[in-house]
Enzyme design. Structure first.
Site, PDB file in Angstrom:
ATOM      1  N   ASP A 105       0.870  -1.178   0.000  1.00  0.00           N
ATOM      2  CA  ASP A 105       0.000   0.000   0.000  1.00  0.00           C
ATOM      3  C   ASP A 105       0.909   1.230   0.000  1.00  0.00           C
ATOM      4  OD1 ASP A 105      -2.060   1.872   0.663  1.00  0.00           O
ATOM      5  OD2 ASP A 105      -3.225   0.242   1.498  1.00  0.00           O
ATOM      6  N   LYS A 133      -0.406  -0.880  -4.937  1.00  0.00           N
ATOM      7  CA  LYS A 133      -1.151   0.351  -5.243  1.00  0.00           C
ATOM      8  C   LYS A 133      -0.149   1.443  -5.594  1.00  0.00           C
ATOM      9  CE  LYS A 133      -5.032  -0.371  -2.042  1.00  0.00           C
ATOM     10  NZ  LYS A 133      -5.647   0.154  -0.795  1.00  0.00           N
ATOM     11  N   PHE A 154      -9.726   0.875  -1.033  1.00  0.00           N
ATOM     12  CA  PHE A 154      -9.672  -0.190  -0.035  1.00  0.00           C
ATOM     13  C   PHE A 154     -10.306  -1.452  -0.607  1.00  0.00           C
ATOM     14  CE2 PHE A 154     -11.258  -2.439   3.745  1.00  0.00           C
ATOM     15  CZ  PHE A 154     -10.033  -2.648   4.356  1.00  0.00           C
ATOM     16  N   ASP A 161      -8.383  -8.165   4.700  1.00  0.00           N
ATOM     17  CA  ASP A 161      -9.547  -8.109   5.589  1.00  0.00           C
ATOM     18  C   ASP A 161     -10.122  -6.713   5.742  1.00  0.00           C
ATOM     19  OD1 ASP A 161      -7.292  -7.121   7.205  1.00  0.00           O
ATOM     20  OD2 ASP A 161      -8.706  -7.216   8.880  1.00  0.00           O
ATOM     21  N   ARG A 167     -11.163 -12.326   4.517  1.00  0.00           N
ATOM     22  CA  ARG A 167      -9.896 -12.906   4.063  1.00  0.00           C
ATOM     23  C   ARG A 167     -10.137 -14.175   3.253  1.00  0.00           C
ATOM     24  NH1 ARG A 167      -5.757 -10.329   7.067  1.00  0.00           N
ATOM     25  NH2 ARG A 167      -6.286  -9.834   9.221  1.00  0.00           N
TER      26      ARG A 167
END
Ligand code: PRP
Length: 182
Positions: A105, A133, A154, A161, A167
């Site tokens: 991320d 990302k 997101f 999760d 998950r």
């Protein structure tokens, strides 16, 4: 079908796309490690699903270790402050480490982890991440194998999760906003 599917607004990467890409990544890794046995280091908990599929897609042997790191922050963004919740079970000096991540991320967790593992004198350290990302990167990191570049939103599923759920979905999807808002 899972009851959790009802919480998903859109599928971003399907199960078959994930499995196809894992087969391609595994073929590259097999070729690059033709004369070495990679030590897969999975970063709990998100990487568990990816790591188990990747290890089985490799045609050559590998070994496994796990670490758990916590980045302080909210449930949907990272802060960059990392602490070890579970360390490796063995000395990795001389090993060919392949860090297995579900998602990069901001890159802060991985950047910290690379420094931490390099200090243990492995023979090599590389990274395989299923998702990245590019628009969220704060700390550029050298990632040799990437499954998919995705938008800065997101996502859940396939190890990722929201409040510890989703998950187990076999695909990557976007949650309905009603889930966040309760
Ligand atoms: C996620 C993911 C990476 C990290 C990536 O883990 O598995 O380890 O965040 O974020 P960054 O690039 O911004 O540092 P998380 O802390 O959510 O733990 P989990 O895998 O147990 O859900």
């Amino acid at each position: 079908m899972s009851v959790l599917d009802d919480d998903i607004e859109a599928t971003l990467v399907t199960s078959s796309e994930i499995q196809q890409r894992i087969a391609e990544l595994a073929a590259k890794i097999d070729a690059d490690y033709a004369d070495r046995e990679p030590l897969l280091v999975g970063v709990l908990k998100g990487a568990v699903i990816f790591m188990s599929d990747l290890a089985r897609a490799l045609s050559r042997p590998s070994t496994m270790e796990f670490m758990a790191c916590s980045s302080y922050g909210s449930s949907t963004t990272s802060s960059g402050v990392v602490r070890i919740l579970k360390d490796l079970d063995r000395d990795v000096s001389g090993c060919d480490i392949l860090i297995v991540e579900d998602i990069i991320d901001s890159g802060l967790t991985l950047s910290w982890l690379l420094k931490n593992l390099q200090a243990r004198h492995p023979a090599s350290v590389e990274v395989v991440a299923l998702l990245r990302k590019p628009d969220a990167i704060k700390m550029p990191v050298n990632v040799k194998y990437v499954g998919f570049d995705i938008a800065n939103e997101f996502v859940v599923g396939y190890g990722l999760d929201y409040a510890e759920r989703y998950r187990d979905l076999p695909y990557i999807g976007r949650l309905k906003s009603s889930v966040y808002q309760g």
